[in-house]
Design a protein around this motif. Structure first.
Motif, PDB file in Angstrom:
ATOM      1  N   GLY A  11       0.826  -1.195   0.000  1.00 15.60           N
ATOM      2  CA  GLY A  11       0.000   0.000   0.000  1.00 15.60           C
ATOM      3  C   GLY A  11       0.860   1.243   0.000  1.00 15.60           C
ATOM      4  O   GLY A  11       2.095   1.175   0.026  1.00 15.60           O
ATOM      5  N   ALA A  12       0.218   2.406  -0.038  1.00 14.89           N
ATOM      6  CA  ALA A  12       0.930   3.674   0.050  1.00 14.89           C
ATOM      7  C   ALA A  12       1.496   3.828   1.462  1.00 14.89           C
ATOM      8  O   ALA A  12       0.991   3.225   2.412  1.00 14.89           O
ATOM      9  CB  ALA A  12      -0.015   4.824  -0.286  1.00 14.89           C
ATOM     10  N   PRO A  13       2.547   4.647   1.640  1.00 14.65           N
ATOM     11  CA  PRO A  13       3.174   4.778   2.958  1.00 14.65           C
ATOM     12  C   PRO A  13       2.205   5.142   4.078  1.00 14.65           C
ATOM     13  O   PRO A  13       2.289   4.572   5.173  1.00 14.65           O
ATOM     14  CB  PRO A  13       4.206   5.888   2.733  1.00 14.65           C
ATOM     15  CG  PRO A  13       4.582   5.744   1.295  1.00 14.65           C
ATOM     16  CD  PRO A  13       3.302   5.356   0.598  1.00 14.65           C
ATOM     17  N   PHE A  14       1.275   6.067   3.833  1.00 20.49           N
ATOM     18  CA  PHE A  14       0.318   6.437   4.873  1.00 20.49           C
ATOM     19  C   PHE A  14      -0.579   5.261   5.217  1.00 20.49           C
ATOM     20  O   PHE A  14      -0.870   5.001   6.396  1.00 20.49           O
ATOM     21  CB  PHE A  14      -0.528   7.625   4.412  1.00 20.49           C
ATOM     22  CG  PHE A  14      -1.503   8.122   5.452  1.00 20.49           C
ATOM     23  CD1 PHE A  14      -1.098   9.007   6.438  1.00 20.49           C
ATOM     24  CD2 PHE A  14      -2.833   7.708   5.452  1.00 20.49           C
ATOM     25  CE1 PHE A  14      -1.983   9.470   7.401  1.00 20.49           C
ATOM     26  CE2 PHE A  14      -3.736   8.146   6.402  1.00 20.49           C
ATOM     27  CZ  PHE A  14      -3.302   9.046   7.382  1.00 20.49           C
ATOM     28  N   GLN A  15      -1.020   4.522   4.212  1.00 18.73           N
ATOM     29  CA  GLN A  15      -1.852   3.344   4.470  1.00 18.73           C
ATOM     30  C   GLN A  15      -1.108   2.312   5.306  1.00 18.73           C
ATOM     31  O   GLN A  15      -1.668   1.738   6.242  1.00 18.73           O
ATOM     32  CB  GLN A  15      -2.283   2.716   3.141  1.00 18.73           C
ATOM     33  CG  GLN A  15      -3.242   3.565   2.326  1.00 18.73           C
ATOM     34  CD  GLN A  15      -3.529   2.964   0.962  1.00 18.73           C
ATOM     35  OE1 GLN A  15      -2.652   2.321   0.355  1.00 18.73           O
ATOM     36  NE2 GLN A  15      -4.730   3.169   0.460  1.00 18.73           N
TER      37      GLN A  15
END
Length: 276
Positions: free
Chosen positions: A190-194
């Motif tokens: 996933g994306a870093p924030f996710q």
């Protein structure tokens, strides 16, 4: 399918949940059994084999009031959990999980060069589509409501350039571990924030809950609770990354990608097993 399988047990529970949702959580054993065309004794046996408590007790766990009591009494302080290293490995449903995340650069490529194998499996909460890379389970979606094709598309569209291979045999040991209380590896894609949000979810112990705002604070973005809610909803690994343990501040269930009845069922199932 025998009446000893977890999938069969959940099918019975799912039908009971539909009735309870429509008519309220105060139905007698006899009424519930009759509505599902089962004898009271058979229904009680199947129900108790799946959840470990009587239908009456389980109905108490399904109420909004129980979710609010969990929030008041079993709320996890995620900041402390993360600071003490609980984000490295976690114990979930008597199952030891280890996980690692795809690098941001690799994620940005949309899964290019990644080989993902998948298969159909039974689970304690209904039929599931499970996907895995060589590093561990990367996707799990429930397939009974929207259908298998929709579940597959929901997962596959997240990594559009990956190569998908139907190969349930290759996933056998991972899935058996996931639903059989043995060590299981996860591969978070996933994306870093996710990824930060999903790691915070993995720090929530069985029988505990937290809020979207607490997760936002724990990952260093206290004003981003709405973005946290979106990331929770995009969790690709149902049940194992326990997004069902995230509630609204008022104790409301909030949303759930695989349906609120299933979220209630999961929280109630965990409460029954932890004696809450």
């Amino acid at each position: 399918m025998t009446d000893q399988s977890p999938a069969y047990h959940y099918q019975v529970i799912a039908r009971a949940l539909q009735i309870i949702d429509a008519e309220g959580p105060c139905l007698s054993l006899e009424i519930l059994a009759a509505r599902m065309q089962m004898s009271p004794s058979h229904f009680q046996r199947v129900f108790s084999q799946w959840v470990g408590v009587s239908p009456k007790r389980y109905q108490q766990y399904l109420t909004l009031g129980h979710a609010r009591r969990l929030l008041a009494e079993r709320r996890t302080l995620l900041g402390t959990a993360l600071e003490t290293g609980l984000s490295g490995t976690g114990r979930l449903h008597d199952l030891f999980l280890t996980w690692e995340a795809m690098s941001p650069g690799d994620y940005a490529k949309g899964g290019e060069g990644l080989e993902i194998r998948w298969g159909r499996f039974g689970s304690p909460f209904g039929p599931a589509v499970v996907m895995a890379t060589g590093r561990g389970i990367c996707g799990m979606a429930f397939a009974d409501e929207g259908g298998e094709e929709a579940a597959l598309k929901d997962l596959a569209v997240r990594w559009p350039r990956a190569t998908f291979i139907e190969d349930p045999a290759a996933l056998g040991s991972l899935v058996e571990g996931a639903f059989g209380a043995r060590a299981t590896a996860l591969h978070l894609i996933g994306a870093p924030f996710q990824i930060k949000v999903w790691e915070a979810l993995l720090a929530i112990p069985t029988g505990h809950v937290t809020t979207y705002a607490d997760i936002a604070g724990a990952i260093g973005h206290p004003s981003s609770y709405r973005a946290v809610g979106t990331a929770v909803g995009r969790n690709p690994i149902s049940f194992l990354i326990p997004c069902h343990r995230a509630l609204r501040r008022d104790g409301g269930l909030g949303g759930y990608h695989w349906g609120l009845p299933r979220k209630r069922a999961m929280l109630a199932w965990e409460s029954a097993r932890t004696g809450l």
